[in-house]
Scaffold this motif. Structure first.
Motif, short mmCIF file in Angstrom:
data_model
loop_
_atom_site.label_atom_id
_atom_site.label_comp_id
_atom_site.label_asym_id
_atom_site.label_seq_id
_atom_site.Cartn_x
_atom_site.Cartn_y
_atom_site.Cartn_z
N LYS A 113 0.89 -1.44 -0.05
CA LYS A 113 -0.10 -0.06 0.00
C LYS A 113 0.94 1.32 -0.09
O LYS A 113 0.54 2.35 0.45
CB LYS A 113 -0.96 0.15 1.09
CG LYS A 113 -2.23 0.60 0.95
CD LYS A 113 -3.21 0.16 2.13
CE LYS A 113 -4.62 0.83 1.86
NZ LYS A 113 -5.69 0.79 2.96
N ARG A 119 -2.32 9.61 1.41
CA ARG A 119 -3.73 9.48 1.47
C ARG A 119 -4.31 10.68 2.21
O ARG A 119 -3.48 11.14 3.23
CB ARG A 119 -4.21 8.21 1.74
CG ARG A 119 -3.76 7.91 3.16
CD ARG A 119 -3.82 6.36 3.57
NE ARG A 119 -3.32 6.23 4.59
CZ ARG A 119 -2.14 5.52 4.76
NH1 ARG A 119 -1.34 5.72 3.49
NH2 ARG A 119 -1.39 5.39 5.78
N ARG A 121 -6.70 11.86 5.39
CA ARG A 121 -7.25 11.37 6.66
C ARG A 121 -8.60 10.43 6.67
O ARG A 121 -9.42 11.20 5.90
CB ARG A 121 -7.25 12.30 7.83
CG ARG A 121 -7.57 12.16 9.17
CD ARG A 121 -7.93 13.32 9.96
NE ARG A 121 -6.63 14.08 9.93
CZ ARG A 121 -5.64 13.84 11.05
NH1 ARG A 121 -5.80 12.58 11.91
NH2 ARG A 121 -4.44 14.30 11.03
N PRO A 122 -8.62 9.44 7.12
CA PRO A 122 -9.77 8.69 6.94
C PRO A 122 -10.95 9.36 8.04
O PRO A 122 -10.43 9.97 8.82
CB PRO A 122 -9.58 7.22 7.84
CG PRO A 122 -8.18 7.84 8.50
CD PRO A 122 -7.43 8.92 7.89
N VAL A 124 -14.10 8.87 10.09
CA VAL A 124 -14.46 7.50 10.79
C VAL A 124 -16.10 7.84 11.21
O VAL A 124 -16.32 9.14 11.25
CB VAL A 124 -13.76 7.23 12.09
CG1 VAL A 124 -12.06 7.02 11.80
CG2 VAL A 124 -13.53 8.53 13.19
N ARG A 126 -18.94 6.72 10.10
CA ARG A 126 -20.40 6.31 9.23
C ARG A 126 -21.08 5.22 10.13
O ARG A 126 -20.45 4.10 10.36
CB ARG A 126 -19.66 5.95 7.81
CG ARG A 126 -19.01 6.94 7.23
CD ARG A 126 -19.74 8.19 7.01
NE ARG A 126 -21.11 7.96 6.10
CZ ARG A 126 -21.02 7.97 4.92
NH1 ARG A 126 -19.93 7.99 4.28
NH2 ARG A 126 -22.31 7.80 4.29
N LYS A 540 -14.89 2.57 17.36
CA LYS A 540 -14.02 2.44 16.29
C LYS A 540 -13.83 3.84 16.06
O LYS A 540 -12.95 4.05 15.11
CB LYS A 540 -14.81 1.78 15.06
CG LYS A 540 -13.92 1.62 14.00
CD LYS A 540 -15.07 0.62 12.71
CE LYS A 540 -14.23 0.26 11.68
NZ LYS A 540 -13.44 1.63 11.05
N SER A 541 -14.40 4.94 16.46
CA SER A 541 -14.50 6.26 16.06
C SER A 541 -13.35 6.81 16.96
O SER A 541 -12.71 8.08 16.61
CB SER A 541 -15.61 6.93 16.58
OG SER A 541 -16.52 6.44 15.59
N LEU A 579 -3.41 4.34 9.84
CA LEU A 579 -4.27 5.06 8.92
C LEU A 579 -4.75 4.16 7.83
O LEU A 579 -5.72 4.15 7.32
CB LEU A 579 -3.24 6.28 8.55
CG LEU A 579 -2.95 7.29 9.27
CD1 LEU A 579 -1.75 8.18 8.94
CD2 LEU A 579 -4.08 7.98 9.57
N ARG A 581 -5.56 0.92 7.72
CA ARG A 581 -6.70 0.28 8.39
C ARG A 581 -7.94 1.21 8.69
O ARG A 581 -8.91 0.93 9.08
CB ARG A 581 -6.42 -0.54 9.77
CG ARG A 581 -5.39 -1.50 9.36
CD ARG A 581 -4.71 -1.97 10.49
NE ARG A 581 -3.90 -3.04 10.30
CZ ARG A 581 -2.65 -3.12 9.69
NH1 ARG A 581 -2.23 -2.06 9.37
NH2 ARG A 581 -2.11 -4.39 9.59
N ASP A 582 -7.87 2.43 8.22
CA ASP A 582 -8.90 3.55 8.10
C ASP A 582 -9.44 3.93 9.62
O ASP A 582 -10.56 3.99 10.17
CB ASP A 582 -10.32 2.79 7.64
CG ASP A 582 -10.22 2.77 6.01
OD1 ASP A 582 -9.31 3.63 5.66
OD2 ASP A 582 -10.58 1.93 5.50
N ASP A 584 -8.24 6.71 12.75
CA ASP A 584 -7.67 8.01 12.52
C ASP A 584 -6.68 8.17 13.84
O ASP A 584 -6.73 7.57 14.83
CB ASP A 584 -8.75 8.88 12.77
CG ASP A 584 -8.40 10.58 12.21
OD1 ASP A 584 -6.99 10.47 11.82
OD2 ASP A 584 -9.04 11.32 12.05
#
Length: 890
Positions: A113, A119, A121-122, A124, A126, A540-541, A579, A581-582, A584
């Motif tokens: 990757k 990239r 910033r993901p 988070v 959703r 997760k957030s 990052l 792995r999505d 933050d």
């Protein structure tokens, strides 16, 4: 005025600065250090460190969208800060700077990757596309993720309507004065509306009838009724909050001062706040459900919403905080106190009056479209991980929706991350000492302690709001399978020789046919799944902080210590892995500076020594039990990022060790069945289900494990065997028998998939090989170490069960088991000292009860434990021990 902080940089980092600027910066740094000393800041000094570092450089806290993750947002930074940022960006921060030699994480998984290193910033938080697809499209557009971050506690004249010297001096006062908060925003006549409700009236009459003379129900004693009404009104005095807009403004000003004194910044994402603002325009009640890590959580959320002109929520607080003076302040800010246990009557019976008052109170708040803040965990997490949900108050919200008290409710999970919590740690409770009751003196002492220290950065993430009514409707329309109990899921794997215990395919789908909201089994299942959904999303957030990564690396990668340069390289690589792995990050900046910042915050948990080799600093984690417990608390902040891969890594060891012990008839003993690996991983997920959640309730755990295996294949850590090799392999008889004892996984295919799709072909079993490269082997070892403390705690608990004698109360047994684990650690028998934390002990006992090791009976307020007949034979307890230890790498 925003305080500037200093960090230590090497000479090379400042080589391009003019000499006069270096001199000015150095003098300012010394002055800042002296000011911090005078204010009581604890600055750890090391003459060798200062000698090598060369000089100080002032670095203002930057917006986290800066540098490689996006453009710098200087709308809330002073001119001097802008200069510092440009200087730092020019001199040091290159996210690809640490490439001097291969590091653990970069070599292991990032090669595939590399093109994504620049990239964005993901974004988070959703909401679930399965349970709430319509909400997923609401409040969100493509521009929201690019809005960037904002430091909430940085306020200057640009945040007010005024300009000039006086506005700069009074910017805090002007800012809070311009916030939109007034009396008409909050609930009216709460007490009277609750008392006049028919449900409360019935509860009052029922309780009054119990105290009346038997047989005189038709002629209710007015004195008894009045007595119960007085009792109800007294309860409501504690429960009902009387919000004061003036006090909210005053508190906002005080918190701006306080937060700027002991936090570097409090970062939020502008896009997330825009979604919350859009949700407020729906004229529906909002329910904020944050993770609970610190007492500051109560004030933090209200403060952020106040700063953005969003109505303050009513906060559900435990009655342990109902203290003189302090309780009045909390009520004026929107807090209302509830019992930590609803049934606290002396005789242990259900208090129907209190339940009715609480239910109607929450229903009335929702009816008046007020916002609520509920902590699902019930108490602060002592382990750094998200605790199990206590959905009592959430069930009241769901029932209010069922009764049409409000047309809908919007749910907003909230993630909160701290560099360092204001409590510092929970070592005393993890060592088994009873929790100290809160008092006014302890609160005052805590405030003075906070003013003398700095706690780094804070990050608050608001997940995407979703409709509770949409969630309820989706659950009632689709056939969601009932979850397996731990006994159903694990006993076939632990005791495969037990007769007639095979779980047939489809057994786990035996859900009550009625999906009606009035059905009690469905209601309980719905509320439980909703609570798990919210906590999973909130967890997760949560952003990963610098202290989380440094603590994790020191415990599970460099437990014997490492050079500072190597630690910085692994830190850089690990933040890139996060990052990728999505997830933050809650920090930005030069990796060297961030690592030094984290080491400073971790304080006595880390030892710094100077080695003669290249005059390098050697960083070692402290080996004392309290220090290891504290490091474990902060390292658990990054556990949720790697937990699925860690489960697969431990399952790999379990599958391989079993084949080596039992021998194999395979022509290629190095090959591993993917299906076998997935099933083994699923059993480990069930075993550790009280420690963390790896999937949403709407997901099948086998599918989640399968996707994790696929991800490791994508990384190159697992390799798919050639077709010729796979044809030569057939499962051994032992593996076939083991598979038959496990419950069949649910179909992974959705109803929407085409009948002619090749889904079945995709799920055909294949065989895998483990990459033998040194980097991949080191990465697998790191993942296995992440779960080492948990597995050691559980295996030690099983060994302790071998000497179990007679019925004993659960509290007494937990204390004995905890003393046993602490003793192992003190004698240096334990591999991981953090395996002896009190939270691990409680969760291990809970798991043993759920899988049937113990039978429990309730006597008064105590729970009595005794061995079940299934585990009375020593051989069955030995099989349980072998099952757990198969995942451990010794």
């Amino acid at each position: 005025m925003m305080l500037c902080r200093y960090v230590i940089l090497n000479k090379d980092g400042d080589a391009s600065l003019p000499a006069c600027l270096c001199l000015v910066v150095g003098i300012m740094g010394i002055l800042e250090k002296q000011m911090m000393k005078e204010r009581g800041h604890v600055v750890q000094e090391n003459s060798n460190l200062l000698k090598v570092a060369g000089m100080f450089q002032l670095v203002c806290v930057m917006d986290e969208t800066a540098l490689s993750l996006g453009t710098i947002d200087v709308s809330y930074l002073s001119a001097s800060a802008e200069c510092s940022i440009s200087r730092c960006k020019h001199s040091s921060e290159e996210w690809g700077e640490c490439n001097s030699r291969p590091t653990l994480f970069r070599s292991a998984t990032l090669k595939w990757k590399e093109t994504l290193l620049s990239r964005k910033r993901p974004f988070v938080g959703r909401c679930c596309y399965v349970c709430t697809p319509q909400s997923r499209d609401n409040f969100f557009n493509a521009s929201i993720p690019s809005l960037g971050l904002r430091n909430v506690i940085y306020i200057n004249e640009t945040h007010t309507r005024y300009r000039g010297w006086l506005a700069r001096r009074l910017c805090y006062v002007l800012f809070v004065q311009e916030r939109d908060v007034h009396k008409g925003m909050f609930a009216k006549n709460l007490t009277e509306n609750v008392l006049n409700n028919s449900r409360v009236q019935k509860a009052i009459l029922d309780e009054a009838s119990e105290s009346s003379v038997p047989g005189s129900f038709t002629q209710m004693d007015p004195k008894a009724v009045n007595k119960v009404k007085k009792k109800a009104r007294k309860i409501l005095q504690e429960m009902v909050a009387t919000v004061s807009p003036a006090l909210i403004r005053l508190t906002g000003w005080v918190l701006l001062k306080l937060f700027n004194s002991f936090f570097w910044n409090i970062q939020i994402h502008r896009g997330q706040i825009e979604m919350v603002k859009a949700a407020t325009e729906m004229n529906l009640p909002l329910i904020f459900l944050p993770v609970h890590k610190s007492h500051i959580d109560y004030l933090l959320l209200t403060f952020i919403l106040f700063c953005h002109n969003i109505k303050a929520p009513y906060i559900a607080a435990g009655n342990n905080l109902n203290l003189p003076i302090f309780s009045t302040l909390i009520r004026k800010l929107g807090g209302f106190f509830i019992r930590r246990k609803l049934d606290q009557s002396p005789d242990g019976r259900k208090d129907f009056l209190y339940r009715a008052l609480l239910y109607v109170h929450v229903e009335e708040l929702l009816r008046q479209q007020q916002f609520l803040e509920i902590f699902l965990e019930g108490t602060r997490s002592r382990s750094g991980k998200t605790s199990g949900a206590r959905a009592g108050l959430l069930s009241v919200v769901v029932d209010a929706l069922f009764s049409n008290a409000t047309p809908d409710v919007l749910i907003i999970p909230v993630g909160i991350s701290y560099d360092r919590i204001i409590e510092g740690h929970y070592n005393s409770e993890q060592l088994g000492k009873p929790k100290k009751n809160e008092s006014l003196w302890s609160i005052a002492r805590g405030v003075f302690r906070m003013l003398r220290k700095n706690y780094g950065c804070v990050r608050v993430d608001f997940a995407q709001p979703f409709s509770l009514r949409e969630y309820v409707n989706s659950q009632s329309q689709k056939p969601v399978p009932a979850p397996l109990s731990l006994e159903q899921a694990l006993l076939p794997a632990i005791l495969p020789s037990r007769p007639n215990d095979t779980v047939d395919e489809g057994t786990e789908a035996s859900v009550p046919n009625s999906r009606d909201i009035t059905s009690e089994p469905f209601r309980r299942e719905l509320i439980s799944n909703l609570a798990e959904h919210i906590l999973f999303t909130a967890n997760k957030s949560c952003a990963v902080m610098s202290t989380h990564i440094v603590a994790c690396l020191l415990l599970y990668r460099h437990r014997q210590g490492t050079d500072l340069s190597r630690l910085v390289e692994d830190f850089f690589s690990m933040k890139e892995e996060v990052l990728a792995r999505d997830f933050d990050l809650g920090f930005s900046g030069n990796s060297d500076d961030v690592v030094m910042h984290a080491i400073h915050l971790l304080g006595n948990c880390v030892t710094i020594t100077n080695t003669s080799r290249n005059n390098e600093f050697f960083i070692t984690p402290s080996t004392t039990i309290p220090a290891v417990f504290e490091l474990n608390f902060y390292s658990n902040g990054v556990l949720h990022v790697f937990i699925k891969e860690a489960i697969i890594a431990c399952s790999l060891h379990a599958v391989q060790s079993r084949r080596y012990r039992n021998g194999t008839s395979s022509a290629s003993p190095s090959l591993i069945s993917q299906e076998h690996l997935v099933r083994k991983a699923a059993s480990l997920c069930y075993l550790l289900s009280n420690e963390f959640t790896v999937s949403l309730p709407c997901q099948v755990i086998y599918q989640v494990c399968h996707e994790s295996v696929e991800r490791l294949i994508q990384y190159g850590i697992l390799l798919v065997a050639e077709q010729d090799d796979q044809e030569d392999v057939s499962p051994s008889l032992t593996e076939q028998q083991w598979d038959k004892k496990l419950p069949e996984p649910l179909s992974w295919r959705s109803d929407e998939e085409d009948e002619d799709s090749d889904f079945g072909e995709e799920q055909r079993d294949c065989y895998l090989k483990v990459s033998q490269s040194q980097e991949h082997q080191h990465y697998i070892t790191f993942l296995q170490r992440l779960l080492g403390p948990l597995l050691e705690a559980y295996s030690s608990a099983v060994i302790f069960v071998h000497n179990f004698t007679g019925p004993v109360t659960e509290s007494e047994y937990v204390q004995k088991l905890h003393r046993h684990l602490i003793s192992r650690t003190e004698k240096n028998v334990a591999v991981y000292a953090e395996s002896a934390t009190y939270s691990h002990v409680k969760n291990a006992v809970k798991v043993f009860k759920e899988i049937g090791v113990f039978n429990q009976t309730k006597q008064r307020r105590d729970i009595i434990l005794e061995l079940s007949t299934m585990f009375l034979p020593q051989r069955n307890r030995q099989k349980l021990l072998e099952f757990i230890m198969s995942f451990m790498v010794l």
